[in-house]
Design a protein around this motif. Structure first.
Motif, short mmCIF file in Angstrom:
data_model
loop_
_atom_site.label_atom_id
_atom_site.label_comp_id
_atom_site.label_asym_id
_atom_site.label_seq_id
_atom_site.Cartn_x
_atom_site.Cartn_y
_atom_site.Cartn_z
N HIS A 84 10.39 -7.74 6.71
CA HIS A 84 10.31 -6.32 6.37
C HIS A 84 9.25 -6.07 5.31
CE1 HIS A 84 11.54 -2.43 4.62
NE2 HIS A 84 12.07 -2.18 5.81
N ALA A 85 9.25 -6.92 4.27
CA ALA A 85 8.28 -6.76 3.18
C ALA A 85 6.86 -7.00 3.66
CB ALA A 85 8.62 -7.72 2.05
N ARG A 86 6.67 -7.99 4.54
CA ARG A 86 5.33 -8.29 5.06
C ARG A 86 4.79 -7.10 5.86
NH1 ARG A 86 4.23 -13.90 8.17
NH2 ARG A 86 3.27 -14.54 6.20
N ILE A 87 5.64 -6.49 6.67
CA ILE A 87 5.22 -5.30 7.44
C ILE A 87 4.82 -4.18 6.48
CG2 ILE A 87 6.00 -3.49 9.02
CD1 ILE A 87 7.83 -5.65 10.30
N SER A 88 5.64 -3.99 5.45
CA SER A 88 5.34 -2.94 4.45
C SER A 88 3.97 -3.19 3.82
CB SER A 88 6.42 -2.92 3.37
OG SER A 88 7.69 -2.67 3.93
N SER A 89 3.66 -4.43 3.55
CA SER A 89 2.36 -4.79 2.95
C SER A 89 1.21 -4.45 3.89
CB SER A 89 2.35 -6.28 2.61
OG SER A 89 1.09 -6.67 2.14
N ILE A 90 1.38 -4.76 5.18
CA ILE A 90 0.33 -4.45 6.16
C ILE A 90 0.13 -2.94 6.26
CG2 ILE A 90 -0.36 -4.62 8.58
CD1 ILE A 90 1.43 -7.17 8.72
N LEU A 91 1.21 -2.18 6.27
CA LEU A 91 1.11 -0.72 6.37
C LEU A 91 0.42 -0.14 5.13
CD1 LEU A 91 4.64 0.06 7.88
CD2 LEU A 91 2.44 0.17 9.06
N ARG A 92 0.69 -0.72 3.97
CA ARG A 92 0.01 -0.26 2.74
C ARG A 92 -1.48 -0.56 2.82
NH1 ARG A 92 4.61 -2.42 0.18
NH2 ARG A 92 3.49 -4.34 -0.33
N GLN B 26 13.42 -19.26 -2.16
CA GLN B 26 12.40 -18.30 -1.74
C GLN B 26 11.55 -18.96 -0.66
OE1 GLN B 26 11.91 -14.94 -3.53
NE2 GLN B 26 14.03 -15.58 -3.73
N SER B 27 12.17 -19.23 0.48
CA SER B 27 11.45 -19.90 1.56
C SER B 27 12.04 -19.51 2.90
CB SER B 27 11.52 -21.42 1.38
OG SER B 27 12.80 -21.90 1.76
N ILE C 117 22.62 -4.83 3.37
CA ILE C 117 21.62 -5.50 2.53
C ILE C 117 20.40 -4.60 2.40
CG2 ILE C 117 22.44 -7.77 3.24
CD1 ILE C 117 19.87 -8.08 4.89
N SER C 118 19.61 -4.84 1.36
CA SER C 118 18.46 -3.98 1.08
C SER C 118 17.28 -4.33 1.96
CB SER C 118 18.07 -4.10 -0.40
OG SER C 118 17.72 -5.44 -0.71
N ALA C 119 16.36 -3.37 2.10
CA ALA C 119 15.14 -3.55 2.89
C ALA C 119 13.95 -3.49 1.94
CB ALA C 119 15.05 -2.45 3.95
N PRO C 120 13.57 -4.62 1.34
CA PRO C 120 12.53 -4.62 0.30
C PRO C 120 11.14 -4.28 0.83
CG PRO C 120 13.14 -6.87 0.87
CD PRO C 120 14.09 -5.98 1.60
N GLU C 121 10.40 -3.50 0.05
CA GLU C 121 9.02 -3.17 0.39
C GLU C 121 8.07 -4.26 -0.11
OE1 GLU C 121 7.83 -0.30 2.03
OE2 GLU C 121 9.98 -0.04 2.50
N ARG C 122 8.50 -4.99 -1.11
CA ARG C 122 7.69 -6.08 -1.68
C ARG C 122 8.59 -7.27 -1.99
NH1 ARG C 122 5.14 -1.49 -3.69
NH2 ARG C 122 2.85 -1.54 -3.66
N MET C 123 8.04 -8.48 -1.88
CA MET C 123 8.79 -9.69 -2.27
C MET C 123 7.84 -10.68 -2.91
SD MET C 123 11.51 -10.28 0.85
CE MET C 123 12.34 -11.65 0.06
N VAL D 45 14.50 -12.87 6.84
CA VAL D 45 14.52 -11.56 7.49
C VAL D 45 13.97 -10.47 6.56
CG1 VAL D 45 16.39 -12.17 9.06
CG2 VAL D 45 16.95 -11.11 6.88
N GLN D 46 14.27 -10.57 5.26
CA GLN D 46 13.76 -9.56 4.33
C GLN D 46 12.25 -9.70 4.13
OE1 GLN D 46 16.47 -10.18 0.94
NE2 GLN D 46 17.39 -8.19 1.37
N TYR D 47 11.75 -10.92 4.20
CA TYR D 47 10.32 -11.14 4.06
C TYR D 47 9.56 -10.51 5.22
CZ TYR D 47 5.84 -13.45 3.37
OH TYR D 47 4.50 -13.70 3.18
#
Length: 584
Positions: A462-470, A449-450, A578-584, A458-460
């Motif tokens: 996507h998740a980081r952007i999702s966090s900012i949008l939330r 997890q690094s 591969i999946s596009a996670p909203e959170r990690m 790459v998935q992080y």
């Protein structure tokens, strides 16, 4: 800004880089024609030339070799020709305000280097917002029917690492071709006939007899896996010893039917767990039962491409440049695997596929010219068959080659790999390299997890952007991007002027071109590497530029930028499976 393209994004995504490249070509041609008209240059015709992205950033956004290729025709030095073209283009730029050229330089032996205005790629954000999940799609394929056959593992046991890599590559390639407009069918060829099935039957029979206390030996070339024992244990639990008194041939037929059904069901489940679903599972046995193998052999005979030797029937492959001829029917009267393979590929084209793509392991390399020769002998175009040879995979754990599964203590299977590192990591790692390169798969890295772990990286993003949008939503920031007008988007993205913003936007603008190049070269690994570059630029932007600021319009502009980045990542992830996670 240069919002000037009108299109149907359901079929074609706007490729800003390609359009600017085309505009520059047009400017060069116009400049040459004007120079000829005014007798500044004299030539009969314009030679073919290239407008490319230079390797060195300092050499501009695009470079053209036109002056070098025109030197002989115009009987002038390349540097002088380049200077003339530069002068005429600069004169015309006021009439071509849609072409975002900042300056032109003559460099080296006569290259024309074009430097674009800083905000040339900004309009990509508008198209990403409008096209959404269709951004990047194109219509190169124009609905052409393509079959991609991959994995096609023997159904005699669990799938191994070569099958796993083939599954990831084949599925991503099929999705990539679908993205550029081909009508794609995914197909699995079940090798349920021939010697391996005979040996499988004998192996099942031997284990059955052993489990019931009888002396029996697994044949040479048979199957010693634990799964064979497990099949027969379960069979005995259901049926007991009633097959002891059945004729051996019938007994083996029953055992094979039972074990193949279980194995194929498990294959389908393992592949579905890996995100791979085939449209067609094609049985080799069906080719024999329908007489398609013998009909194909008969066609080769009628066309004069066979002969008899040593009691066998041979295909004259050497007539097509293949080093040696191949047996079609053995001395015992049984057709070879090669004969079935020719019949199978004939059947593919007879089913209406206009282009057939196979992904094979490296051990099948020598089989390629033979199959193509067989198709040519039957009157089919062998160029419509593309065979991708896939190299081997080595697994590493704790810095050493790993051959055993942590879970079972036996050879690592596809199911074991999914259990250990997960579907996303496995698929991403397999698609990080070209199929024709050997792959070292680091199992420890795949679960880290690094930022060292590419799929996490790459998935992080996507998740980081999702966090900012939330967070923006929680703070009450209005961001109904789908209802932004073109004028409003233009106004907002014009505020993005920082270097990390510009570089990120440029990368987003490259996505349609990257998809096109990847599809043309059958190289899904380019998409995986694109996501790494895009994630890197996003993380650099994030570390340099605050998204949620006191400036409302700048905040919205940066939200547009990260929203667009998230969309492009998600579109790329879809190709890679591969999946596009909203959170990690």
């Amino acid at each position: 800004m240069y919002f000037r393209y009108f299109f149907d994004w359901r079929k074609n995504s706007v490729d800003i880089k390609q359009k600017i490249k085309a505009d520059i070509k047009s400017l060069i041609i116009s400049a040459l024609n004007e120079a000829k008209k005014e007798n500044v240059l004299n030539f009969d015709e314009i030679a073919p030339f290239a407008v490319e992205v230079p390797k060195e950033k300092a050499h501009g956004d695009f470079a053209a070799n036109i002056a070098m290729v025109m030197a002989k025709k115009a009987k002038q030095s390349p540097v002088k020709i380049a200077g003339v073209i530069k002068e005429y283009i600069e004169k015309s730029l006021s009439f071509y305000s849609s072409v975002p050229i900042e300056k032109i330089e003559v460099a080296g032996p006569g290259f024309l280097n074009f430097y674009l205005k800083k905000d040339w790629a900004h309009e990509a954000l508008y198209y990403i917002l409008k096209e959404g999940e269709n951004y990047g799609k194109q219509d190169i394929g124009n609905g052409k029917k393509v079959q991609v056959e991959f994995v096609s593992a023997n159904p005699t046991g669990p799938m191994h690492m070569g099958n796993a890599r083939g599954a990831a590559l084949g599925d991503a390639l099929a999705e990539l071709l679908k993205t550029v407009g081909y009508d794609v069918t995914r197909e699995f060829y079940i090798n349920d006939a021939g010697n391996q099935i005979e040996n499988f039957a004998l192996s099942l029979e031997a284990r059955y007899l052993q489990l019931l206390g009888y002396d029996a030996q697994i044949p040479e070339g048979g199957y010693h896996g634990e799964d064979v024992i497990e099949h027969m244990k379960e069979f005995i639990e259901k049926e007991g010893d009633k097959y002891l008194n059945v004729e051996p041939e019938e007994r083996r037929r029953v055992f094979v039917e039972y074990a193949l059904e279980k194995n194929i069901r498990r294959m389908k489940q393992d592949l579905e767990n890996f995100g791979v679903v085939f449209d067609i599972w094609f049985s080799e046995r069906s080719l024999h039962e329908s007489n398609k193998v013998m009909d194909t052999i008969k066609m080769l005979q009628e066309r004069g491409y066979t002969y008899e030797k040593d009691g066998a029937l041979w295909f004259a492959a050497t007539k097509f440049g293949v080093p040696k001829d191949e047996v079609l029917i053995r001395q015992n009267g049984i057709p070879t695997y090669f004969a079935a393979d020719i019949a199978y590929h004939k059947d593919k084209f007879d089913r209406g596929f206009e282009w057939v793509i196979d992904i094979w392991g490296a051990d099948h390399h020598g089989h390629v010219p033979r199959v193509k020769a067989g198709l040519a002998a039957l009157g089919y175009d062998p160029e419509k068959l593309t065979i991708i040879i896939m190299q081997l995979v080595r697994l590493f754990r704790n810095g050493e080659i790993a051959r055993m599964s942590k879970r079972t203590g036996r050879a690592v299977t596809l199911a074991d790999l999914i259990d250990e590192v997960g579907k996303d990591a496995a698929r991403f790692f397999f698609n990080l390299r070209s199929a024709d390169t050997h792959l070292d798969f680091d199992l420890d890295l795949a679960v880290k997890q690094s930022e060292e772990n590419p799929v996490f990286y790459v998935q992080y993003a996507h998740a980081r952007i999702s966090s900012i949008l939330r967070t923006a939503k929680e703070q009450g920031i209005e961001f109904d991007v789908e209802n932004f007008s073109e004028a409003r988007i233009k106004q907002l993205v014009g505020l993005l002027k920082e270097e990390p913003e510009i570089e990120l936007i440029k990368k987003l603008a490259e996505f349609p071109e990257e998809i096109r190049i990847a599809a043309e070269n059958l190289s899904p690994y380019r998409i995986a590497n694109f996501t790494l570059e895009l994630a890197s630029l996003f993380h650099s932007f994030y570390n340099s530029c605050r998204v949620l600021t006191d400036d409302k319009d700048l905040t919205k502009a940066r939200l547009i930028l990260i929203f667009s980045t998230k969309r492009v990542l998600k579109n790329a992830f879809k190709i890679l499976g591969i999946s596009a996670p909203e959170r990690m």
